[in-house]
Scaffold this active site. Structure first.
Site, mmCIF file in Angstrom:
data_model
loop_
_atom_site.group_PDB
_atom_site.id
_atom_site.type_symbol
_atom_site.label_atom_id
_atom_site.label_comp_id
_atom_site.label_asym_id
_atom_site.label_seq_id
_atom_site.Cartn_x
_atom_site.Cartn_y
_atom_site.Cartn_z
ATOM 1 N N PHE A 146 0.867 -1.185 0.000
ATOM 2 C CA PHE A 146 0.000 0.000 0.000
ATOM 3 C C PHE A 146 0.902 1.233 0.000
ATOM 4 O O PHE A 146 1.652 1.465 0.946
ATOM 5 C CB PHE A 146 -0.942 0.056 1.207
ATOM 6 C CG PHE A 146 -1.860 1.245 1.125
ATOM 7 C CD1 PHE A 146 -3.035 1.183 0.388
ATOM 8 C CD2 PHE A 146 -1.519 2.458 1.713
ATOM 9 C CE1 PHE A 146 -3.863 2.300 0.262
ATOM 10 C CE2 PHE A 146 -2.335 3.581 1.586
ATOM 11 C CZ PHE A 146 -3.511 3.495 0.858
ATOM 12 N N ASP A 231 9.339 2.900 2.055
ATOM 13 C CA ASP A 231 8.145 3.667 2.403
ATOM 14 C C ASP A 231 7.917 3.484 3.902
ATOM 15 O O ASP A 231 7.421 2.450 4.348
ATOM 16 C CB ASP A 231 6.942 3.179 1.586
ATOM 17 C CG ASP A 231 5.670 3.980 1.890
ATOM 18 O OD1 ASP A 231 5.653 4.700 2.914
ATOM 19 O OD2 ASP A 231 4.705 3.876 1.113
ATOM 20 N N LYS A 260 2.213 10.796 7.532
ATOM 21 C CA LYS A 260 1.422 10.444 8.712
ATOM 22 C C LYS A 260 1.943 11.122 9.992
ATOM 23 O O LYS A 260 1.787 12.321 10.138
ATOM 24 C CB LYS A 260 1.320 8.923 8.838
ATOM 25 C CG LYS A 260 0.537 8.348 7.636
ATOM 26 C CD LYS A 260 -0.104 7.015 7.865
ATOM 27 C CE LYS A 260 -1.116 6.743 6.759
ATOM 28 N NZ LYS A 260 -0.793 5.628 5.901
HETATM 29 C C1 LIG Z 1 -0.957 5.809 4.408
HETATM 30 C C2 LIG Z 1 0.158 5.322 3.563
HETATM 31 C C3 LIG Z 1 0.462 5.937 2.333
HETATM 32 C C4 LIG Z 1 -0.376 7.039 1.751
HETATM 33 O O1 LIG Z 1 -0.447 8.180 2.538
HETATM 34 P P1 LIG Z 1 -1.625 9.258 2.261
HETATM 35 O O2 LIG Z 1 -1.284 10.383 3.168
HETATM 36 O O3 LIG Z 1 -2.911 8.578 2.608
HETATM 37 O O4 LIG Z 1 -1.537 9.616 0.820
HETATM 38 C C5 LIG Z 1 1.539 5.471 1.639
HETATM 39 N N1 LIG Z 1 2.298 4.461 2.097
HETATM 40 C C6 LIG Z 1 2.047 3.840 3.268
HETATM 41 C C7 LIG Z 1 2.944 2.741 3.735
HETATM 42 C C8 LIG Z 1 0.948 4.241 4.029
HETATM 43 O O5 LIG Z 1 0.675 3.601 5.172
#
Ligand SMILES: *Cc1c(COP(=O)(O)O)cnc(C)c1O
Length: 405
Positions: A146, A231, A260
């Site tokens: 994700f 990520d 986040k």
């Molecule tokens: C939440 C998340 C995203 C996307 O972040 P948004 O602020 O919702 O665009 C990307 N990568 C990971 C691992 C995430 O948990």
């Protein structure tokens, strides 16, 4: 429609159902206030937040230091665009670089934008440094990933719900099974410019890769002259017990993606961090965002980093996490298939016969615990890192009750 005393929440649920796109399926609770690890609904009930807005709230709801920074900066200067300099941007970039150990950062707003930034950096870096032929760059990604919701990103998702009927998608991504080094090695070739990986797959259900996977990726990237991009949007900033989760494997990525909890839930703020050899691919006009690096975001981001450091939330995450994991593993029930945990981040995977995880989340809601199911059979537990141990014990006891036969 007039609000009624008897069904305060119902009014909001109806308005939302009527006027908002149905792109989420929330639990039926309407929140109006939050403080620390707790939130309150419109009827005054108190809940323990065990989701933390997908780990954006590691510092807790409404942390006074971050709120104060937000208010002070909002009253002074909120947005300049990068057409002009502002006095919060440079100092914050330095603080973030020093904290995560990279030479430079590029600030964006949402996580997906920072992922897009990393993709652009990797491609340009591949064309310029590795000599990949025009438009031939490939990036290796992993099944179950994700990385956000843009069309490029959902194009390499393996989740049909995220991608169906949103194509055509951008080419240049190769998907291999998560944790499979041999498959990764086979997928890499002279056109591979990067491997993009979550050190732990959060949305997939807190899926922890086998020991040696991340070091193996590091080796493969070195051998192929490809960038290792981690990520850390969900795994970083203390959630997995460290500032950067991947460093626990004894390696250093060429670039990291943050978001986040970078802002402690007070403002959308994301970043791509890397060393000069990567970041120098960006020249004036090649990338940007109107709100990216605005003074309000920088002020909030600075306070959010300070809170994580001063309250030693990484240590707290590790210590509380170890206790919660042990407590959950001791629950006697045939409904739990597996408890996966790193830091204060737990994926409680139910057995297939237990039925959908959502049913249990609805029962937990009745008991004052807010959890969100992820991928059908997993309950994710990720409270703010400022949570008290007695609250965690309450959550564990509630889980034990709802999972009882
Ligand atoms: C939440 C998340 C995203 C996307 O972040 P948004 O602020 O919702 O665009 C990307 N990568 C990971 C691992 C995430 O948990």
């Amino acid at each position: 429609m007039a609000p009624s005393d008897t069904d305060t929440a119902g009014v909001f649920l109806e308005l939302e159902a009527h006027y908002a796109a149905h792109n989420y399926h929330p639990l039926p609770v309407v929140l109006t206030r939050g403080q620390g690890a707790h939130v309150f609904d419109v009827e005054g009930r108190r809940y323990l937040d065990c989701l933390s807005a997908y780990s954006a709230l590691n510092q807790g709801h409404g942390h006074p230091r971050i709120v104060a920074a937000l208010i002070e900066q909002a009253q002074r200067l909120a947005l300049t665009s990068r057409a002009f300099h502002n006095d919060r941007f440079g100092p914050y970039c330095r603080k973030l670089c020093e904290r995560v150990g990279y030479a430079k950062v590029l600030l964006m707003n949402t996580g997906a934008e920072a992922v897009e930034t990393a993709i652009k950096a990797a491609r340009r870096h591949g064309y310029r440094r590795k000599g990949v032929a025009k438009d031939r760059a490939e990036i290796v990604v992993f099944a179950g990933n994700f990385h956000g919701r843009t069309t490029t990103i959902v194009g390499f998702s393996s989740d049909p719900e995220s991608r169906d009927e949103f194509g055509p998608f951008a080419p240049g991504f190769v998907t291999v099974p998560y944790g499979d080094l041999a498959a990764t090695a086979r997928a890499m070739n002279p056109n591979t410019v990067a491997v993009l990986v979550e050190p732990i797959q959060g949305e997939a259900g807190v899926v922890i890769p086998p020991e040696g996977f991340l070091p193996g990726l590091r080796e493969l990237c070195d051998r192929h002259g490809a960038l290792l991009l981690c990520d850390e949007i969900q795994s970083g900033m203390g959630r997995a017990g460290a500032w950067l989760c991947h460093r626990d494997s004894g390696i250093r990525a060429d670039g990291v993606i943050l978001g986040k909890a970078l802002s402690g839930g007070l403002y959308p703020l994301s970043a791509f961090a890397a060393d000069d050899a990567v970041m120098e691919v960006f020249t004036p006009g090649s990338h940007g965002s109107t709100y990216g690096g605005n003074p309000l975001a920088c002020a909030v981001g600075e306070a959010a980093l300070d809170v994580l450091a001063d309250e030693d939330l990484c240590t707290r995450s590790r210590e509380l996490g170890a206790r919660v994991a042990a407590r959950l593993r001791a629950i006697r029930t045939s409904r739990i298939h597996e408890v996966r945990a790193r830091g204060l981040w737990v994926g409680l995977q139910l057995t297939d016969s237990a039925g959908p995880a959502r049913v249990y989340c609805e029962r937990l809601l009745q008991q004052g615990i807010l959890c969100k199911d992820t991928h059908g059979h997993t309950i994710r537990i990720a409270p703010p890192l400022v949570v008290e141990e007695r609250d965690l014990e309450e959550a564990a006891a509630a889980l034990e009750r709802v999972l009882a036969e």
